[in-house]
Design an enzyme around this catalytic site. Structure first.
Site, mmCIF file in Angstrom:
data_model
loop_
_atom_site.group_PDB
_atom_site.id
_atom_site.type_symbol
_atom_site.label_atom_id
_atom_site.label_comp_id
_atom_site.label_asym_id
_atom_site.label_seq_id
_atom_site.Cartn_x
_atom_site.Cartn_y
_atom_site.Cartn_z
ATOM 1 N N LEU A 183 0.823 -1.216 0.000
ATOM 2 C CA LEU A 183 0.000 0.000 0.000
ATOM 3 C C LEU A 183 0.857 1.267 0.000
ATOM 4 C CD1 LEU A 183 -2.725 -1.087 2.597
ATOM 5 C CD2 LEU A 183 -2.676 -1.455 0.128
ATOM 6 N N HIS A 184 0.347 2.282 -0.723
ATOM 7 C CA HIS A 184 1.015 3.588 -0.763
ATOM 8 C C HIS A 184 -0.063 4.663 -0.595
ATOM 9 C CE1 HIS A 184 -0.564 3.670 -4.819
ATOM 10 N NE2 HIS A 184 0.128 2.598 -5.139
ATOM 11 N N GLY A 218 -1.613 6.437 -2.555
ATOM 12 C CA GLY A 218 -2.756 6.318 -3.474
ATOM 13 C C GLY A 218 -3.846 5.430 -2.870
ATOM 14 N N HIS A 219 -3.434 4.285 -2.310
ATOM 15 C CA HIS A 219 -4.421 3.396 -1.676
ATOM 16 C C HIS A 219 -5.072 4.094 -0.483
ATOM 17 C CE1 HIS A 219 -1.643 0.258 -3.479
ATOM 18 N NE2 HIS A 219 -2.817 -0.117 -3.948
#
Ligand code: PAF
Length: 280
Positions: free
Chosen positions: A33-34, A36-37
């Site tokens: 996850l980054h 954006g997520h």
């Protein structure tokens, strides 16, 4: 936060939540996850009561020579990020739970999935739709949230939801970008520092094309040529496609109609495949 691996347990919990009139929001992910997520999770929180994040690197959406084995996995960190983001449930099944021996049923969309990535990744959208349909049947979301970076994926999922009468709202959130414009993606982790510099070409190509459209150019070939030229002027970049398409059907556009079209690009930066797009 609950972490669930069992399909049966997730399905039972979802049925109970719906019986209590809780609105369920789903953010499907392949993990790693980054930011954006996290913006998708935030969007789900705003419109639902219980947010479920699925974490599953879906083997059937990768081609035989693609990066399934290398795909970055960081379960412990992902769980921490979900906890911090206020996620209620993480659904993280093992591959055998979703694809038991003898599994033979797939979801195929035959129009929107064909152009663009459908050409270079022939079974990709079949894999995406099959797993997304499974997640919908297991998690029973009222709303599912996807990112605009994967514009064709979002369009194909909307088409499936419409064609197969899933009673689910599909939200598509804007692409999260690094400060220099590169679209956030788990695959950015594959990039070396020099490849990372060239990866910015995708964003620069979209911006060069946008400048023409903002100046009134409506000719598709001219806009595509401009974006292609920008991409090709970076040493490590090989163009897979540059295309102006209808936002809903992904069919090639004959002329640029602002508000209706999308400029989509895909390119290799050495061996790393990246995509990006811009609403025109
Ligand atoms: O966009 C992704 O991460 C994946 O394609 C999805 C939607 C989670 C299906 O595996």
């Amino acid at each position: 936060m609950q972490v669930i691996e069992s399909v049966y347990e997730m399905q039972s919990l979802a049925i109970n939540l719906r019986a209590k009139d809780r609105l369920i929001g789903l953010v499907p992910t392949m993990g790693c996850l980054h930011a954006g997520h996290l913006s998708l999770i935030e969007a789900a929180r705003k419109v639902t009561d219980t947010v479920v994040v699925s974490i599953f690197v879906n083997p059937i959406q990768f081609g035989p020579n693609e990066d399934f084995d290398a795909y970055p996995r960081q379960r412990a960190r992902d769980l921490e990020l979900c906890e911090e983001a206020g996620v209620d449930i993480v659904f993280a099944p093992e591959p055998e739970a979703l694809y038991p021996r003898g599994f033979s049923t797939y979801v195929v969309e035959e129009l929107v999935s064909r152009p663009l990535c459908g050409i270079s990744r022939p079974n990709h959208f079949r894999g995406v739709l099959t797993v997304v349909a499974k997640l919908f049947n297991i998690i029973h979301p009222d709303t599912a949230v996807f990112g605009q970076k994967d514009a064709q994926q979002a369009a194909v999922i909307k088409k499936m939801v419409n064609d197969l009468h899933f009673c689910i709202d599909i939200l598509v959130e804007p692409t999260a970008r690094e400060p220099d414009g590169l679209a956030m993606s788990s695959r950015n982790r594959y990039l070396s520092p020099t490849q990372r510099e060239d990866a910015r070409a995708l964003y620069l190509a979209l911006q060069a094309a946008k400048a023409l459209v903002d100046a009134g150019v409506r000719n598709v070939d001219r806009v595509v040529a401009e974006a292609t030229h920008t991409l090709s002027s970076h040493r490590r970049v090989r163009v897979i496609y540059v295309s102006v398409v209808d936002r809903c059907t992904m069919e090639s556009a004959r002329e640029i109609i602002p508000g209706k079209c999308l400029l989509a690009v895909a390119a290799w930066v050495d061996e790393v495949r990246l995509i990006d797009n811009l609403l025109l």
